[in-house]
Design an enzyme around this catalytic site. Sequence first.
Site, PDB file in Angstrom:
ATOM      1  CG  ASP A  22     -28.686   3.072   7.411  1.00 41.23           C
ATOM      2  OD1 ASP A  22     -28.245   1.958   7.759  1.00 41.23           O
ATOM      3  OD2 ASP A  22     -28.263   3.701   6.404  1.00 41.23           O
ATOM      4  CG  ASP A  73     -10.011  -3.075   0.575  1.00 47.41           C
ATOM      5  OD1 ASP A  73     -10.204  -1.867   0.384  1.00 47.41           O
ATOM      6  OD2 ASP A  73      -8.904  -3.554   0.890  1.00 47.41           O
ATOM      7  CG  ASP A 102      -5.788  -2.919   4.076  1.00 47.03           C
ATOM      8  OD1 ASP A 102      -6.024  -1.761   3.702  1.00 47.03           O
ATOM      9  OD2 ASP A 102      -5.486  -3.214   5.249  1.00 47.03           O
ATOM     10  CD  GLU A 106      -2.713   0.333   1.383  1.00 46.54           C
ATOM     11  OE1 GLU A 106      -2.906  -0.555   2.224  1.00 46.54           O
ATOM     12  OE2 GLU A 106      -3.037   1.522   1.573  1.00 46.54           O
ATOM     13  CG  HIS A 110     -10.122   4.518   1.448  1.00 45.94           C
ATOM     14  ND1 HIS A 110      -9.348   3.885   0.499  1.00 45.94           N
ATOM     15  CD2 HIS A 110      -9.848   3.902   2.613  1.00 45.94           C
ATOM     16  CE1 HIS A 110      -8.644   2.926   1.071  1.00 45.94           C
ATOM     17  NE2 HIS A 110      -8.923   2.913   2.348  1.00 45.94           N
ATOM     18  CG  ASP A 111      -6.310   5.243   3.262  1.00 49.97           C
ATOM     19  OD1 ASP A 111      -5.686   4.227   2.908  1.00 49.97           O
ATOM     20  OD2 ASP A 111      -7.300   5.207   4.037  1.00 49.97           O
TER      21      ASP A 111
HETATM   22  O1  TEU Z   1      -3.919   1.696   4.627  1.00 52.35           O
HETATM   23  C1  TEU Z   1      -2.580   1.228   4.822  1.00 52.35           C
HETATM   24  C2  TEU Z   1      -1.785   2.324   5.373  1.00 52.35           C
HETATM   25  O2  TEU Z   1      -2.318   3.277   5.864  1.00 52.35           O
HETATM   26  C3  TEU Z   1      -0.342   2.210   5.398  1.00 52.35           C
HETATM   27  O3  TEU Z   1       0.159   1.405   4.312  1.00 52.35           O
HETATM   28  C4  TEU Z   1       0.229   3.605   5.261  1.00 52.35           C
HETATM   29  O4  TEU Z   1      -0.143   4.107   3.990  1.00 52.35           O
HETATM   30  C5  TEU Z   1       1.698   3.515   5.320  1.00 52.35           C
HETATM   31  O5  TEU Z   1       1.971   2.586   6.299  1.00 52.35           O
HETATM   32  C6  TEU Z   1       2.252   4.929   5.599  1.00 52.35           C
HETATM   33  O6  TEU Z   1       1.578   5.569   6.584  1.00 52.35           O
HETATM   34  C7  TEU Z   1      -4.841   0.619   4.568  1.00 52.35           C
HETATM   35  C8  TEU Z   1      -6.214   1.185   4.254  1.00 52.35           C
HETATM   36  O7  TEU Z   1      -6.183   1.837   2.985  1.00 52.35           O
HETATM   37  C9  TEU Z   1      -6.606   2.144   5.364  1.00 52.35           C
HETATM   38  O8  TEU Z   1      -7.871   2.771   5.093  1.00 52.35           O
HETATM   39  C10 TEU Z   1      -6.690   1.379   6.664  1.00 52.35           C
HETATM   40  O9  TEU Z   1      -6.942   2.291   7.721  1.00 52.35           O
HETATM   41  C11 TEU Z   1      -5.371   0.635   6.928  1.00 52.35           C
HETATM   42  O10 TEU Z   1      -4.860  -0.080   5.803  1.00 52.35           O
HETATM   43  C12 TEU Z   1      -5.601  -0.429   7.999  1.00 52.35           C
HETATM   44  O11 TEU Z   1      -6.390  -1.460   7.445  1.00 52.35           O
END
Ligand code: TEU
Length: 562
Positions: free
Chosen positions: A25, A98, A200, A257, A331-332
Amino acid sequence: MNKVWWKESVVYQIYPRSFMDSSGDGVGDLKGILGKLDYLKELGIDVIWICPIYQSPNDDNGYDISDYCAIMEEFGTMAEFDELLAEAHRRGIRIIMDLVINHTSDEHPWFVESRSSKTNPKRDYYIWRAGKPHGREPNNWESIFGGSAWQFDKQTGEYYMHLFSTRQPDLNWENEEVRGELYKMINWWLDKGIDGFRIDAITHIKKIKGLPDLPNPNKKLFVPSWDGHRNREGILDYLRELRDTTFRNYNIMTVGEANGVELDQAEDFVGETNGVFNMMFQFEHMSVDHGPGGKWDYNPEWKLSELKHILSKWQVGLEGRGWNALFLENHDVPRSVSRFGNDGKYHDASAKMLATCFMLMQGTPYIYQGQEIGMTNVQFEEIHQYRDVEIMNLYREADAVGKTFRDIREAIYAQGRDNARTPMQWSGERYAGFSSHEPWIEVNPNYEQINVERQEADPHSILHYYKRLIALRKAEEVAVYGSYELLMPEDERIYAYVRKLGDERLLIVCNFTEHVTTMRWPDALSAKGAELLLGNYEVEPAALELEPSFMLRPYEARVYKL
Ligand code: TEU
């Protein structure tokens, strides 16, 4: 320092949506991961961290959860998850999940009830406030994804807080019932036999009392809140309660994180005896190429000496007190070979050099999917090719002031999260062997040159280099438990450090430039009997004359056992 499995492990991070699609998909799924367990075992992986797989409307690709105890339909079923867990364990691979508990999806039943009326019993599960006069938001905080951190809700005429997307309402951690519900869910997953969590955005859960306006010296419309809103002292009460009610009762691994946590607080967060997590991701090195304007103000003139300073501060700072989570990608963030290496002429050498540099420090290394083959950033021509909510918000903000995609594309090319979310490149077949159907996001056009199949067939590939590097790390106890000492801190071309454990010495030398450069052999170390354990270039015997100096080729890395 106590020896334990999660310190000796190498972790592989999977972004399931983009890893492997078995159902055809165009979206990755659990059976796709199941089919790649042998690949991961062969690579030398001990633990897999899977990004969120729970039920979600995917406003933020699973980081907006609508049911913590159900699997996202696109990814498969709970039975398929149970099979994946069993098959991973059968191979001696652990799985950590996660854990997203700062917020839920706006489709979560808790939020549906909470928003239904001001008197609903679950109203206080989230953070609701009346606006200020003249239609102003309750305070001046900015969402991490742009715009206000408050969304007006017509149903009850109040605003709810969302530090991330408008569809990710923040949970109210001051509410004991909320915490209890979350702990119950966490233990439900731990009782299923998973091996831990990546937690997270956990430093966002405790907000400053009273939710006051943040200082706004530059008269901005909204003030970046990601660091300012946090109440660091108060957060530890909740994190200790979380640890004692869940994690502490299982033989698991946890990694927080912990964006924004300073080294002077590290003991509280990851201390060997009283830390709330086993380890944590700190992000200081992830802003080394940010200009004064922050993330989107990319500075290509970033300094190696600053990268060395930051990483060394955490290496030395946690020595004997806590444990680092080592990463250059996730992934960010953009792909490390494009960001810190050279994804053109020196793609192969620089990908191997970066691997050598980050994986042999003290801490648990995290390899992000595709990093092991040197996947690169992508440059889509049109905004409609992008998927990330953060990128789309950036585009909407630009569009609102008359800018076009062309005005912001260089920033997206350099720092956009979709750089890391194009499908895993398994082969040179259509859609890179990721799927038989057009994927949810386009494949990087370089998939025919950079893919697993091609590199499995090439003993000199980045993939085979990672296998050797992981094997070296497992063979040399000094690589795990040894101390870390930075050499030549001010040198802007070479990153060199020494690992020591008893009489064991490793010298790791990395040329971060495309220039041939001279490495002066360290006075404190004897080159006598030095054994080259690993290098990303063939090294002729003559080059083994190390003292008083030797040459390093572009992006050359060497690991010596002394
Ligand atoms: O990311 C967390 C995040 O983006 C923040 O800690 C950021 O790094 C910091 O505030 C500075 O900008 C996590 C996930 O890794 C991300 O993919 C998600 O989009 C986010 O949380 C929301 O769940």
